[in-house]
Write a protein that holds these residues in place. Structure first.
Motif, PDB file in Angstrom:
ATOM      1  N   PHE A   1      -7.116  -2.016  -6.068  1.00 34.21           N
ATOM      2  CA  PHE A   1      -7.598  -0.786  -5.431  1.00 34.21           C
ATOM      3  C   PHE A   1      -8.912  -0.298  -6.040  1.00 34.21           C
ATOM      4  O   PHE A   1      -9.669   0.404  -5.383  1.00 34.21           O
ATOM      5  CB  PHE A   1      -6.498   0.285  -5.449  1.00 34.21           C
ATOM      6  CG  PHE A   1      -5.385  -0.058  -4.500  1.00 34.21           C
ATOM      7  CD1 PHE A   1      -5.517   0.181  -3.143  1.00 34.21           C
ATOM      8  CD2 PHE A   1      -4.232  -0.691  -4.946  1.00 34.21           C
ATOM      9  CE1 PHE A   1      -4.514  -0.186  -2.249  1.00 34.21           C
ATOM     10  CE2 PHE A   1      -3.224  -1.061  -4.071  1.00 34.21           C
ATOM     11  CZ  PHE A   1      -3.368  -0.807  -2.709  1.00 34.21           C
TER      12      PHE A   1
ATOM     13  N   ASP B   1       0.848  -1.208   0.000  1.00 36.43           N
ATOM     14  CA  ASP B   1       0.000   0.000   0.000  1.00 36.43           C
ATOM     15  C   ASP B   1       0.880   1.253   0.000  1.00 36.43           C
ATOM     16  O   ASP B   1       0.582   2.220   0.693  1.00 36.43           O
ATOM     17  CB  ASP B   1      -0.906  -0.019   1.245  1.00 36.43           C
ATOM     18  CG  ASP B   1      -2.017   1.029   1.177  1.00 36.43           C
ATOM     19  OD1 ASP B   1      -2.367   1.476   0.065  1.00 36.43           O
ATOM     20  OD2 ASP B   1      -2.530   1.405   2.257  1.00 36.43           O
TER      21      ASP B   1
ATOM     22  N   ARG C   1     -11.785   0.259  -3.349  1.00 39.30           N
ATOM     23  CA  ARG C   1     -12.471   1.560  -3.299  1.00 39.30           C
ATOM     24  C   ARG C   1     -13.962   1.407  -3.593  1.00 39.30           C
ATOM     25  O   ARG C   1     -14.793   2.096  -2.995  1.00 39.30           O
ATOM     26  CB  ARG C   1     -11.814   2.533  -4.284  1.00 39.30           C
ATOM     27  CG  ARG C   1     -10.472   3.017  -3.791  1.00 39.30           C
ATOM     28  CD  ARG C   1      -9.897   4.077  -4.703  1.00 39.30           C
ATOM     29  NE  ARG C   1      -8.655   4.600  -4.166  1.00 39.30           N
ATOM     30  CZ  ARG C   1      -8.034   5.672  -4.674  1.00 39.30           C
ATOM     31  NH1 ARG C   1      -8.542   6.305  -5.698  1.00 39.30           N
ATOM     32  NH2 ARG C   1      -6.913   6.101  -4.123  1.00 39.30           N
TER      33      ARG C   1
ATOM     34  N   TYR D   1      -0.875  -3.301   5.712  1.00 34.04           N
ATOM     35  CA  TYR D   1      -1.301  -4.213   4.641  1.00 34.04           C
ATOM     36  C   TYR D   1      -0.126  -5.080   4.191  1.00 34.04           C
ATOM     37  O   TYR D   1      -0.237  -5.832   3.214  1.00 34.04           O
ATOM     38  CB  TYR D   1      -1.840  -3.453   3.422  1.00 34.04           C
ATOM     39  CG  TYR D   1      -3.274  -2.993   3.585  1.00 34.04           C
ATOM     40  CD1 TYR D   1      -4.316  -3.914   3.566  1.00 34.04           C
ATOM     41  CD2 TYR D   1      -3.573  -1.652   3.763  1.00 34.04           C
ATOM     42  CE1 TYR D   1      -5.632  -3.501   3.723  1.00 34.04           C
ATOM     43  CE2 TYR D   1      -4.880  -1.224   3.922  1.00 34.04           C
ATOM     44  CZ  TYR D   1      -5.908  -2.148   3.893  1.00 34.04           C
ATOM     45  OH  TYR D   1      -7.205  -1.749   4.059  1.00 34.04           O
TER      46      TYR D   1
ATOM     47  N   PHE E   1       1.372   4.047  -1.257  1.00 32.43           N
ATOM     48  CA  PHE E   1       0.885   5.237  -1.943  1.00 32.43           C
ATOM     49  C   PHE E   1       1.667   6.451  -1.413  1.00 32.43           C
ATOM     50  O   PHE E   1       2.373   6.357  -0.409  1.00 32.43           O
ATOM     51  CB  PHE E   1      -0.613   5.421  -1.672  1.00 32.43           C
ATOM     52  CG  PHE E   1      -1.508   4.546  -2.505  1.00 32.43           C
ATOM     53  CD1 PHE E   1      -1.293   3.175  -2.611  1.00 32.43           C
ATOM     54  CD2 PHE E   1      -2.585   5.077  -3.202  1.00 32.43           C
ATOM     55  CE1 PHE E   1      -2.122   2.362  -3.388  1.00 32.43           C
ATOM     56  CE2 PHE E   1      -3.422   4.281  -3.977  1.00 32.43           C
ATOM     57  CZ  PHE E   1      -3.194   2.928  -4.070  1.00 32.43           C
TER      58      PHE E   1
ATOM     59  N   LYS F   1     -12.441   6.965  -1.326  1.00 32.45           N
ATOM     60  CA  LYS F   1     -11.678   7.584  -2.400  1.00 32.45           C
ATOM     61  C   LYS F   1     -12.309   7.169  -3.724  1.00 32.45           C
ATOM     62  O   LYS F   1     -12.949   6.130  -3.801  1.00 32.45           O
ATOM     63  CB  LYS F   1     -10.216   7.138  -2.331  1.00 32.45           C
ATOM     64  CG  LYS F   1      -9.508   7.618  -1.076  1.00 32.45           C
ATOM     65  CD  LYS F   1      -8.033   7.267  -1.144  1.00 32.45           C
ATOM     66  CE  LYS F   1      -7.313   7.652   0.126  1.00 32.45           C
ATOM     67  NZ  LYS F   1      -5.900   7.248   0.096  1.00 32.45           N
TER      68      LYS F   1
HETATM   69  N1  LIG Z   1      -4.158   3.459  -0.449  1.00 31.74           N
HETATM   70  C1  LIG Z   1      -5.545   3.026  -0.504  1.00 31.74           C
HETATM   71  C2  LIG Z   1      -6.266   3.234   0.808  1.00 31.74           C
HETATM   72  C3  LIG Z   1      -5.673   2.508   1.990  1.00 31.74           C
HETATM   73  O1  LIG Z   1      -5.482   1.173   1.735  1.00 31.74           O
HETATM   74  C4  LIG Z   1      -6.281   3.774  -1.601  1.00 31.74           C
HETATM   75  O2  LIG Z   1      -5.834   4.856  -1.976  1.00 31.74           O
HETATM   76  O3  LIG Z   1      -7.318   3.296  -2.050  1.00 31.74           O
END
Ligand SMILES: N[C@@H](CCO)C(=O)O
Ligand SMILES: Nc1ncnc2c1ncn2[C@@H]1O[C@H](COP(=O)(O)OP(=O)(O)OP(=O)(O)O)[C@@H](O)[C@H]1O
Length: 312
Positions: free
Chosen positions: A272, A189, A276, A210, A191, A292
């Motif tokens: 993702f 994860d 999401r 994660y 990001f 998101k």
């Molecule tokens: N990094 C993930 C959220 C946390 O797992 C996302 O942007 O969907």
């Protein structure tokens, strides 16, 4: 907001007495983050981050916490957990398991530079090598079995043409096995909001919750899909190439990995897209998530599909 469990001065003071961290100077809630409660704790010895885990139980934490310890011992930029006087990393406050780590330098890079992408790629490869001697294992809870089981629950909630696309993507991934690719511990994860950048350098990777055992190249695909992709889903070639080149300067990819790369980029986006969508349509009871945009990763998949020659 990300202070779900409040901590008062008269609660943190006896808690800090269980550590060798000096006297409290300031306690300040951290507004970023959506899963756990985080506080900046300044003491006479320095500045720390206190996490109160809102969903993970104490018995679920050792894999992640010991991994952070292991990586820090190898010089990877992560916050090294601090043990209490009983030499335990995990303690408890207000009914929640806790962890204290040093405050890392830097801030989240929302629009990363090419050099920052290169630095992250290099540190990620170093992390994969350093984690090779970490013996604990953790199956990926959000791997192919998970998305194949979850996607069908979402189809009835989605626009038919989006559901069709999602089903096609799940089917495409089912045709590919990656059993022969190098595996190990991955962050899963990484990001932009899970790295603190100190100028061009990595101040530290955070949020290892994660982390799991999976294909190493999949971790690079997850990372590149966030750091080197624009808001409209378009790939920033310069940043992507910088990250790939820097990663390979530490851990060169083998021919099987190079062949799997386009599929793994789509697998990373699919994971993702599905999570999401799940957060959007079926937020778990009691979980405070800010959903998101799921369609972002739908666009990323379409871009990757158009550019299946996106090469290493
Ligand atoms: N990094 C993930 C959220 C946390 O797992 C996302 O942007 O969907
Ligand atoms: N070791 C650290 N040093 C400095 N700041 C940190 C550190 N750990 C966390 N932070 C700050 O706390 C914020 C929230 O942390 P984090 O992203 O881990 O939240 P979370 O709710 O636990 O996870 P998530 O939001 O990804 O589910 C980060 O954006 C960062 O600003």
């Amino acid at each position: 907001m990300s202070v779900f469990t409040t901590v008062a001065i008269d609660e943190i003071t006896p808690f800090l007495h269980r550590y060798s961290l000096g006297q409290l100077v300031e306690l300040k809630g951290i507004s970023a983050g959506v899963t756990n409660t985080n506080y900046f704790v300044t003491t006479t010895h320095g500045k720390y981050v206190l996490t109160l885990f809102e969903t993970l139980r104490a018995d679920e934490l050792p894999f992640y916490v010991n991994l952070m310890v292991h990586l820090a011992q190898h010089g990877i930029a992560v916050a090294a957990p601090i043990a209490n006087l009983q030499h335990q990393y995990i303690d408890e406050l207000n009914g929640k398991p806790t962890l204290i780590v040093p405050c890392l330098p830097g801030s989240v890079a929302e629009s990363p530079t090419t050099e920052q992408c290169a630095q992250v790629g290099e540190m990620l490869a170093q992390m994969h090598l350093a984690a090779a001697s970490y013996t604990a294992q953790m199956p990926n809870p959000r791997g192919p079995h998970w998305w194949a089981a979850t996607a069908p629950t979402l189809y009835p909630l989605m626009k038919p043409q989006d559901a069709e696309l999602l089903a096609a993507e799940v089917a495409l991934q089912a045709q590919h096995q990656h059993d022969t690719l190098p595996t190990g511990v991955i962050h899963a994860d990484l990001f932009r909001d899970n790295a603190l950048m100190n100028g061009e350098h990595v101040g530290g990777f955070i949020d290892f919750y994660y982390a799991c055992t999976d294909v190493l190249l999949y971790d690079l695909a997850i990372t590149l899909n966030d750091w080197c992709v624009l808001e409209d889903g378009e790939i920033d070639d310069e940043r992507a190439l910088a990250m790939l080149t820097a990663y390979q300067s530490v851990r060169p990819l083998n021919p099987a990995e190079i062949q799997a790369w386009p599929t793994l980029l789509r697998a990373a986006a699919l994971r993702f897209w599905v999570s999401r969508l799940l957060d959007f349509y079926q937020p778990a009871a009691g979980e405070m998530t800010f959903a998101k945009d799921p369609s972002h990763f739908q666009r990323v998949i379409l871009r990757h599909a158009q550019r299946c020659n996106f090469w290493v």
